[in-house]
Write an enzyme that holds these catalytic residues in place. Sequence first.
Site, short mmCIF file in Angstrom:
data_model
loop_
_atom_site.label_atom_id
_atom_site.label_comp_id
_atom_site.label_asym_id
_atom_site.label_seq_id
_atom_site.Cartn_x
_atom_site.Cartn_y
_atom_site.Cartn_z
N HIS A 57 4.72 -0.71 11.13
CA HIS A 57 4.72 0.47 10.67
C HIS A 57 3.29 0.92 10.35
O HIS A 57 3.28 1.72 9.32
CB HIS A 57 5.83 0.95 9.66
CG HIS A 57 5.89 -0.01 8.66
ND1 HIS A 57 6.20 -1.42 8.60
CD2 HIS A 57 5.52 0.29 7.18
CE1 HIS A 57 6.06 -1.91 7.29
NE2 HIS A 57 5.96 -1.09 6.45
N ALA B 89 -0.12 -6.98 12.07
CA ALA B 89 0.99 -7.64 11.05
C ALA B 89 2.00 -6.57 10.43
O ALA B 89 2.95 -6.94 9.86
CB ALA B 89 0.12 -8.50 9.93
N ALA C 188 -4.49 -4.09 2.21
CA ALA C 188 -4.84 -4.53 3.41
C ALA C 188 -3.77 -4.28 4.39
O ALA C 188 -2.79 -4.80 4.14
CB ALA C 188 -5.24 -5.97 3.47
N VAL C 189 -3.81 -3.47 5.12
CA VAL C 189 -2.76 -2.72 6.12
C VAL C 189 -3.52 -3.25 7.45
O VAL C 189 -4.46 -2.79 7.90
CB VAL C 189 -2.60 -1.31 5.96
CG1 VAL C 189 -1.56 -1.17 7.14
CG2 VAL C 189 -2.29 -1.00 4.66
N ILE C 190 -2.74 -4.31 8.12
CA ILE C 190 -3.39 -4.68 9.32
C ILE C 190 -2.31 -4.57 10.28
O ILE C 190 -1.23 -4.69 10.54
CB ILE C 190 -3.40 -6.30 8.94
CG1 ILE C 190 -4.27 -6.53 7.91
CG2 ILE C 190 -3.59 -7.02 10.48
CD1 ILE C 190 -4.25 -8.28 7.62
N ALA D 8 0.76 -1.24 -0.05
CA ALA D 8 -0.09 0.08 -0.10
C ALA D 8 0.93 1.26 0.07
O ALA D 8 0.19 2.18 -0.39
CB ALA D 8 -0.84 -0.07 1.46
N TYR D 9 2.06 1.04 0.69
CA TYR D 9 2.89 2.26 0.58
C TYR D 9 3.40 2.74 -0.81
O TYR D 9 3.49 3.96 -1.07
CB TYR D 9 4.15 2.06 1.45
CG TYR D 9 4.93 3.28 1.84
CD1 TYR D 9 4.81 4.09 2.79
CD2 TYR D 9 6.36 3.48 1.23
CE1 TYR D 9 5.63 4.97 3.08
CE2 TYR D 9 6.87 4.61 1.15
CZ TYR D 9 6.73 5.44 2.32
OH TYR D 9 7.57 6.54 2.62
#
Length: 151
Positions: free
Chosen positions: A87, A84, A79-81, A55-56
Amino acid sequence: MIQELKADLNGKGQKHCVIVSRFNEFITESLLKGALESFRMHGVEDVTVVRVPGAYEMPMVVSKAAASKKYDSIVCLGAVIRGATAHFDLVAGESAKIGSIGVQHSIPVIFGVLTTDTIEQAIERAGTKAGNKGAEAAATAVEMVNLLSLL
């Protein structure tokens, strides 16, 4: 006089770009599947899928795709969890910049990046209990393209 503009979900003739993160691929593939099915259901036949590492990296690719003027919309899936990703805040913040690119280039950029606290929450939003946010993002893209054409 009051005029109300309301767009439909007919995507015939539209061209969309879907930018999907490979990070947390077991989630993002479900989001992509939902998006592609939603596009198909709404009559969209022209979709370009671009895979990015995470995503970055999305804002750079979104900016390039928007500047190309090849697409009617750009849909971002990821998906940024929190659990997990050490950062999480940095990645979530950077990916949230995506919307400003759409405004800059006058193109709908739809934010379909899940930001969740747990893997379970991400799974729920990728096609189980909470529907499929990829499918919702694709439908939103179709509607926004049609809405902007009315303005």
